[in-house]
Design a protein around this motif. Sequence first.
Motif, PDB file in Angstrom:
ATOM      1  N   THR A  92       0.832  -1.195   0.000  1.00 19.20           N
ATOM      2  CA  THR A  92       0.000   0.000   0.000  1.00 19.20           C
ATOM      3  C   THR A  92       0.868   1.247   0.000  1.00 19.20           C
ATOM      4  OG1 THR A  92      -1.709  -1.180   1.244  1.00 19.20           O
ATOM      5  CG2 THR A  92      -1.841   1.223   1.229  1.00 19.20           C
ATOM      6  N   THR A 196     -13.762  -6.719   1.247  1.00 18.51           N
ATOM      7  CA  THR A 196     -14.853  -6.346   0.337  1.00 18.51           C
ATOM      8  C   THR A 196     -16.142  -6.132   1.112  1.00 18.51           C
ATOM      9  OG1 THR A 196     -13.837  -7.559  -1.498  1.00 18.51           O
ATOM     10  CG2 THR A 196     -16.195  -7.085  -1.664  1.00 18.51           C
ATOM     11  N   LEU A 199     -15.914  -2.828   2.895  1.00 12.90           N
ATOM     12  CA  LEU A 199     -16.061  -1.737   1.937  1.00 12.90           C
ATOM     13  C   LEU A 199     -17.523  -1.533   1.561  1.00 12.90           C
ATOM     14  CD1 LEU A 199     -14.564   0.323   0.098  1.00 12.90           C
ATOM     15  CD2 LEU A 199     -14.483  -1.487  -1.647  1.00 12.90           C
ATOM     16  N   GLU A 200     -18.214  -2.609   1.289  1.00  8.02           N
ATOM     17  CA  GLU A 200     -19.610  -2.529   0.861  1.00  8.02           C
ATOM     18  C   GLU A 200     -20.514  -1.934   1.931  1.00  8.02           C
ATOM     19  OE1 GLU A 200     -20.561  -6.514  -0.216  1.00  8.02           O
ATOM     20  OE2 GLU A 200     -19.652  -6.366  -2.220  1.00  8.02           O
ATOM     21  N   THR A 225      -5.516  -3.781   2.797  1.00  8.46           N
ATOM     22  CA  THR A 225      -5.418  -2.700   1.816  1.00  8.46           C
ATOM     23  C   THR A 225      -4.683  -3.125   0.555  1.00  8.46           C
ATOM     24  OG1 THR A 225      -3.449  -1.886   2.987  1.00  8.46           O
ATOM     25  CG2 THR A 225      -5.558  -0.846   3.503  1.00  8.46           C
ATOM     26  N   VAL A 228      -7.703  -5.331  -1.204  1.00 11.24           N
ATOM     27  CA  VAL A 228      -8.764  -4.458  -1.733  1.00 11.24           C
ATOM     28  C   VAL A 228      -8.312  -3.013  -1.530  1.00 11.24           C
ATOM     29  CG1 VAL A 228     -11.211  -3.817  -1.593  1.00 11.24           C
ATOM     30  CG2 VAL A 228     -10.523  -6.177  -1.139  1.00 11.24           C
ATOM     31  N   PRO A 229      -7.572  -2.444  -2.479  1.00 13.21           N
ATOM     32  CA  PRO A 229      -7.010  -1.100  -2.300  1.00 13.21           C
ATOM     33  C   PRO A 229      -8.043  -0.027  -1.968  1.00 13.21           C
ATOM     34  CG  PRO A 229      -5.985  -2.193  -4.173  1.00 13.21           C
ATOM     35  CD  PRO A 229      -7.113  -3.084  -3.731  1.00 13.21           C
ATOM     36  N   GLU A 230      -9.263  -0.203  -2.464  1.00 13.62           N
ATOM     37  CA  GLU A 230     -10.297   0.818  -2.222  1.00 13.62           C
ATOM     38  C   GLU A 230     -10.652   0.958  -0.748  1.00 13.62           C
ATOM     39  OE1 GLU A 230     -10.713  -0.979  -6.286  1.00 13.62           O
ATOM     40  OE2 GLU A 230     -10.534  -1.743  -4.233  1.00 13.62           O
ATOM     41  N   VAL A 231     -10.361  -0.074   0.062  1.00 13.51           N
ATOM     42  CA  VAL A 231     -10.744  -0.027   1.468  1.00 13.51           C
ATOM     43  C   VAL A 231      -9.765   0.802   2.295  1.00 13.51           C
ATOM     44  CG1 VAL A 231      -9.514  -2.000   2.524  1.00 13.51           C
ATOM     45  CG2 VAL A 231     -11.881  -1.506   3.188  1.00 13.51           C
ATOM     46  N   ASP A 233      -9.248   3.884   2.404  1.00  9.54           N
ATOM     47  CA  ASP A 233      -9.810   5.134   2.912  1.00  9.54           C
ATOM     48  C   ASP A 233     -10.623   4.933   4.182  1.00  9.54           C
ATOM     49  OD1 ASP A 233     -10.086   7.995   2.553  1.00  9.54           O
ATOM     50  OD2 ASP A 233     -12.210   7.607   2.169  1.00  9.54           O
TER      51      ASP A 233
END
Length: 400
Positions: A92, A196, A199-200, A225, A228-231, A233
Amino acid sequence: MTTPARRLSSRIAAIAESATLKVDAKAKALIAEGRPVVSYGAGEPDFPTPAHVVEAAVAAARDPRNHRYSPAAGLPDLREAIAEKTLRDSGTTVSPSQVIVTNGGKQAVYQSFAALLDDGDEVILPAPYWTTYPEAIALAGGVTVEVFAGADQEYKVTVDQLEAARTERTKVLVFCSPSNPTGAVYTRDEVTAIATWALEHGVWIISDEIYQDLTYDGVEAVSVTEAVPEVADQTILVNGVAKTYAMTGWRVGWMVGPADVVAGAANLQSHLSSNVSNVSQRAALAALTGPQDEVEVMRRAFDARRATIVRELNSIDGVVTPTPQGAFYVYPDVSGLLGREWGGVTPTTSLELADLILDQADVAVVPGEAFGPSGYLRLSYALGDAPLLEGVQRLQRLFS
């Protein structure tokens, strides 16, 4: 008649003493009295801190620049090195400004909860869990929601379990892989599924990665991270030098997270403790950026000890010890020893069993009640080869 004022706040009065440190302190006290106690209590490598790290600290102590206050969030060089480690080991990319250096991993854990939780917010805590988590959650005003996974699940929770525990008050999930106390390591697919899910549903993750460099059998500790890189934040990564570099007493940890959360936590730290010891920070910098040979030597030694303790514990009738893939703990299911008489005593809980083991075998272990449900024991194999084998052999004789 006036009611006497309460001497302690309700939050402080409710804190339980660290069970692992309590066991370790009791073992050391008995040793000081002359008892030949073998202690599996503390999660502390028996190796000395690498020499080049110590020398860096000696040089730092002689440098007058380190005799003064430094930035509360950490020395710039160390924050940069931590950002580089986060990219290297957690996959990350972060800025040094997203890093706070703390007085050990425990302060990072505490500040993470303090930064995120309001009164009544729920935190999903997979069990077995490190004994400090629920206390830090309570201090921040949060509510712990335990989700238990036993030996039959290799001590790893599922997304279905997490979803069943989620409510409108859920704010945070605690994730620890490799795990203290079980040594369990989640696979990449399992990490991806959990990240995931978080995140959802907008659930924050506090991911404790303090044991990420201690894995075995080719197993990789995958960061949430990275999976799932989007998580990223909504994730705080907690780590430190204590376990990998045999630096438990140096007290250097860190937290990495989104800029706004890190800024808030830095404000807290500016009032709570200010900067970590500059000498310790310089030592940590040397650990992260210097030779890593001794890290591998220690990891291989832990690996050999892991094989020994699992084999020897599983030779005891009534003990089931899954093979851990990370950290330096085993977490045997000892329910098969309960309700049976041993030396005139019939333990019905793992707490009673741990007391029996200390009294009759001079072996210190931590009972499962410190980490969740009864019926389990935690043993650290981060001690010398000879005492490790001696302690297990005492257990074999006691339960023969």
